[in-house]
Design a protein around this motif. Structure first.
Motif, PDB file in Angstrom:
ATOM      1  N   ALA A  32      16.607  24.993  19.988  1.00 32.62           N
ATOM      2  CA  ALA A  32      15.355  24.270  19.718  1.00 32.62           C
ATOM      3  C   ALA A  32      14.177  24.974  20.385  1.00 32.62           C
ATOM      4  O   ALA A  32      13.097  25.101  19.787  1.00 32.62           O
ATOM      5  CB  ALA A  32      15.465  22.825  20.200  1.00 32.62           C
ATOM      6  N   ALA A 125      19.828  19.060  18.199  1.00 31.23           N
ATOM      7  CA  ALA A 125      20.712  17.981  17.760  1.00 31.23           C
ATOM      8  C   ALA A 125      21.674  17.646  18.889  1.00 31.23           C
ATOM      9  O   ALA A 125      22.112  18.518  19.630  1.00 31.23           O
ATOM     10  CB  ALA A 125      21.480  18.412  16.517  1.00 31.23           C
ATOM     11  N   SER A 136      20.963   9.112  18.639  1.00 29.17           N
ATOM     12  CA  SER A 136      20.577  10.206  19.522  1.00 29.17           C
ATOM     13  C   SER A 136      19.099  10.101  19.877  1.00 29.17           C
ATOM     14  O   SER A 136      18.341   9.330  19.276  1.00 29.17           O
ATOM     15  CB  SER A 136      20.841  11.540  18.831  1.00 29.17           C
ATOM     16  N   ALA A 138      16.988  12.377  19.212  1.00 28.96           N
ATOM     17  CA  ALA A 138      16.271  12.857  18.030  1.00 28.96           C
ATOM     18  C   ALA A 138      16.019  11.727  17.037  1.00 28.96           C
ATOM     19  O   ALA A 138      14.903  11.580  16.521  1.00 28.96           O
ATOM     20  CB  ALA A 138      17.061  13.983  17.369  1.00 28.96           C
ATOM     21  N   VAL A 151      14.434  18.571  14.262  1.00 32.63           N
ATOM     22  CA  VAL A 151      15.732  18.551  14.940  1.00 32.63           C
ATOM     23  C   VAL A 151      16.441  19.844  14.566  1.00 32.63           C
ATOM     24  O   VAL A 151      16.706  20.107  13.400  1.00 32.63           O
ATOM     25  CB  VAL A 151      16.573  17.331  14.537  1.00 32.63           C
TER      26      VAL A 151
END
Length: 153
Positions: A32, A125, A136, A138, A151
């Motif tokens: 990410a 993720a 989650s 996210a 994500v």
């Protein structure tokens, strides 16, 4: 006759000015961060790398200094980010800052995005199986509907 509208700040109209990315040392969070760095470079945005230090009430019972441990994790993450940025100096230039917040990851990232006036949030993720059922970070960020959220698997 053309009416002049007063100049006002409108977030997100010229591309993101600040991109927040959450890192925790996991492989997905590093992916990410790499993705967010590419976005920041292409958009000329500031990349705000955020580590949320967990607050564990049971840490004192276990005899461990949780605050010291999470500070050490933050320092290690900061060092890894600096080294990665240094390796790419002259190839890719990205303006970035490192921030730490305390709390659970969702609340910490929301606080970071609000305080830093983020235009976009990027997270990895979840790699935890239980999040498929509970939700989650996210998913919670997307449901908040306050920023575009990317994500990264």
């Amino acid at each position: 006759m053309v009416d002049k509208l007063p100049a006002s700040f409108e977030r997100g109209t010229d591309g993101p000015k600040v991109i927040v990315v959450g890192v925790d040392g996991s492989d997905s969070s590093w992916r990410a961060a790499a993705y967010a760095a590419g976005l920041a470079r292409r958009q000329g945005s500031l990349l705000a790398v955020v580590y949320v230090q967990p607050v564990l009430a049971g840490g004192a019972v276990l005899g461990a200094s949780v605050a010291q441990t999470t500070e050490e994790v933050a320092e290690e993450l900061m060092q890894e980010i600096r080294e990665a940025a240094e390796r790419r100096r002259g190839i890719f230039e990205v303006r970035w800052e490192f921030h730490t917040f305390r709390g659970d990851p969702y609340t910490g990232l929301v606080q970071a995005a609000d305080e830093l006036k983020a235009d976009a949030v990027v997270v990895g993720a979840s790699e935890k199986a239980g999040h498929r059922f509970v939700g989650s970070v996210a998913i919670r960020l997307v449901k908040a509907g306050r920023w575009p959220v990317t994500v990264v698997p």
